[in-house]
Design an enzyme around this catalytic site. Structure first.
Site, mmCIF file in Angstrom:
data_model
loop_
_atom_site.group_PDB
_atom_site.id
_atom_site.type_symbol
_atom_site.label_atom_id
_atom_site.label_comp_id
_atom_site.label_asym_id
_atom_site.label_seq_id
_atom_site.Cartn_x
_atom_site.Cartn_y
_atom_site.Cartn_z
ATOM 1 N N HIS A 134 0.817 -1.214 0.000
ATOM 2 C CA HIS A 134 0.000 0.000 0.000
ATOM 3 C C HIS A 134 0.852 1.267 0.000
ATOM 4 O O HIS A 134 0.353 2.347 -0.321
ATOM 5 C CB HIS A 134 -0.984 -0.003 1.182
ATOM 6 N N ASP A 164 0.436 -7.709 1.653
ATOM 7 C CA ASP A 164 0.789 -6.283 1.705
ATOM 8 C C ASP A 164 2.302 -6.076 1.676
ATOM 9 O O ASP A 164 2.828 -5.187 2.345
ATOM 10 C CB ASP A 164 0.182 -5.605 2.937
ATOM 11 N N SER A 243 4.808 2.756 7.847
ATOM 12 C CA SER A 243 4.492 1.577 7.045
ATOM 13 C C SER A 243 5.653 1.200 6.138
ATOM 14 O O SER A 243 6.203 2.042 5.426
ATOM 15 C CB SER A 243 3.253 1.832 6.192
#
Length: 502
Positions: A134, A164, A243
């Site tokens: 993402h 992910d 992230s």
């Protein structure tokens, strides 16, 4: 003061200092009197020597791990031509809510400004970098900035929305990097450090412990039809921008890739989640070797018995009386799949795969999804109240047991979507001469990059009308040039966008 409390003092003290640093609470505490919370943790008399001695040891561990980790963690800037908000914030907002309230504001980022930012971890001296899918989704250009401020344009090697995870590459040699640790050996309660670039603050290190293992938070279903979630949960401070960054043990070894937080505000509230290193390593090894992830499947459709709401809905719709509890109930066994060949049947309840207990769907998806086609697993299941175990040879989604490369993919697999035909009535009502409905659009796929999402209508490919998935396969099979796609969005606007056929 008893011995147990003495032993707890140094660790509690470190936790308080870390939290205070993260939130700017040092100033707050300094204004308090001697009865403040901060002074409550201060040791007295002989306890001070004991605390000081142990703090030095723990502090040295953190310093060593930080020095090893920070140079190997990079900032990733996502430049996108499409109208969007920050790509990483999309995922945070969808799961945790927009901290500013209302709907996320859609805007076109200036061409010289990134539309999203995140982190990544260098995993080899020749420039391979692991991050989150993402973080890089929708990018037309990816810029990697090292901790020493050197900047590179990165190539996207491959992605896996199911976990992910994304793999990037920069052209450089002799880079600092982190080794993967065996995340199966991670223990709840052990110290960890989270390293990344939260809120634009480069090379930030926060400390915490492992709060839990094997967490499923139903996050990746937004990106994949077959998500694999078995997150390491930590209370080390993680915020947007972290992230793709590193979760490491005190030895500076990579135990996870930070991916998400659980928060009502969109910012840190004590719950962070990281993809375990063993899963991340398997994904990047597959991408490097084959260009795509080799994932095994049992060949079943199932019901998560731990989800009482889903069990209730299923019972109402099918007039059954299935009991909720632990395990995964088999609704259907796919023809010519591994489960069918091994003798599994609808109504069986899977409770274990190899040595992994299966309490819910995510336990099963993790135990099987970390394997490759052709691998054998021991499946333990209940049938008529009796426990049985059978060996199942896993297969891919097409039913094969051998590895596949990008060259083996179908056209629709390469562009990342399925397509269903429109009814003639729909075409007549909306004045369309052709069209197919996009389904299962994969995050980061070619179709996603040009703005197509589920339920958009594709009416032409390279100027030719399409009315079925076979039409698209025929037009693009063996094609290697630029692809022009004309489609209709949810507002009825007709748009033409293009991409280069992968």
């Amino acid at each position: 003061m008893n011995n147990t409390l003495k032993k707890l003092i140094p660790y509690t003290f470190v936790g308080v200092i870390s939290g205070a640093t993260t939130f700017g609470a040092i100033h707050y505490f300094s204004d308090k009197n001697s009865d403040s919370e901060f002074s409550y943790f201060a040791p007295k008399n002989n306890d001070a020597k004991y605390a000081s001695f142990n703090m030095t040891g723990v502090g040295d561990d953190f310093v060593k791990a930080s020095k090893m980790t920070v140079p190997a963690v990079v900032s990733i800037k996502n430049y996108s031509n499409r109208t969007s908000q920050r790509s990483e914030q999309d995922l945070f907002d969808q799961f945790f809510g927009n901290p500013f309230g209302g709907q996320p504001k859609q805007q076109q980022a200036p061409k010289d400004m990134p539309s999203g930012m995140g982190s990544g971890v260098i995993i080899s001296p020749d420039g391979y970098i692991i991050s989150n899918n993402h973080v890089i989704a929708g990018a037309s250009k990816l810029e990697v900035v090292l901790s020493n401020k050197k900047s590179y344009v990165a190539n996207l090697v491959g992605t896996d929305p199911t976990t992910d995870i994304a793999l990037l590459k920069i052209e450089e040699k002799g880079l600092p990097y982190l080794n993967f640790a065996n995340s199966d050996n991670v223990e709840v309660g052990q110290w960890v450090l989270a390293v990344g670039n939260p809120m634009g603050l480069n090379s930030t290190v926060t400390a915490g412990i492992v709060s839990a293992k094997g967490r499923s938070i139903d996050l990746l279903s937004q990106q994949s039809r077959t998500p694999i979630e078995s997150f390491i949960q930590t209370d080390a401070a993680i915020n947007p921008g972290n992230s793709g960054g590193a979760l490491v043990n005190p030895n500076g070894e990579l135990i996870g890739i930070n991916s998400a937080i659980s928060s009502k505000t969109g910012y840190y509230e004590g719950y962070g989640f990281a993809v375990p290193a063993n899963l991340a390593r398997k994904v990047v090894e597959d991408i490097k070797k084959f260009g795509l992830v080799q994932r095994g499947f049992l060949g079943v459709k199932s019901l998560d018995l731990s989800d009482t709401r889903q069990v209730s809905i299923y019972n109402q719709q099918n007039k059954t009386n299935i009991k909720s509890g632990d395990g995964v109930y088999l609704i259907e066994v796919v023809d010519k799949g591994g489960a069918e060949a091994a003798g599994l049947r609808p109504g069986d309840i899977i409770t274990k795969v190899d040595e992994t207990a299966v309490s819910n769907y995510y336990d099963l998806s993790f135990a099987v999804g970390t394997k490759r086609p052709g691998d054998k697993v021991a499946v333990t299941y209940l049938r008529n109240g009796r426990t049985n175990t059978v060996n199942v040879t896993l297969r891919d989604e097409k039913g094969g047991t051998s590895f596949r490369s990008k060259a083996d993919l179908t056209v629709t697999e390469k562009i990342g979507a399925d397509f269903e035909p429109l009814s003639e009535r729909f075409k007549t009502d909306y004045g369309l001469n052709s069209g197919v409905v996009a389904k299962n659009v994969q995050s980061g796929s070619e179709m996603s990059k040009i703005g197509i999402v589920d339920n958009y209508i594709v009416i032409e490919i390279n100027g030719k009308p399409v009315n079925s998935q076979k039409d698209i396969e025929k037009i693009l099979n063996g094609y290697s040039g630029n692809v022009q796609v004309k489609y209709v969005d949810e507002y009825g606007r007709i748009t033409t966008r293009g991409f280069k056929m992968p």
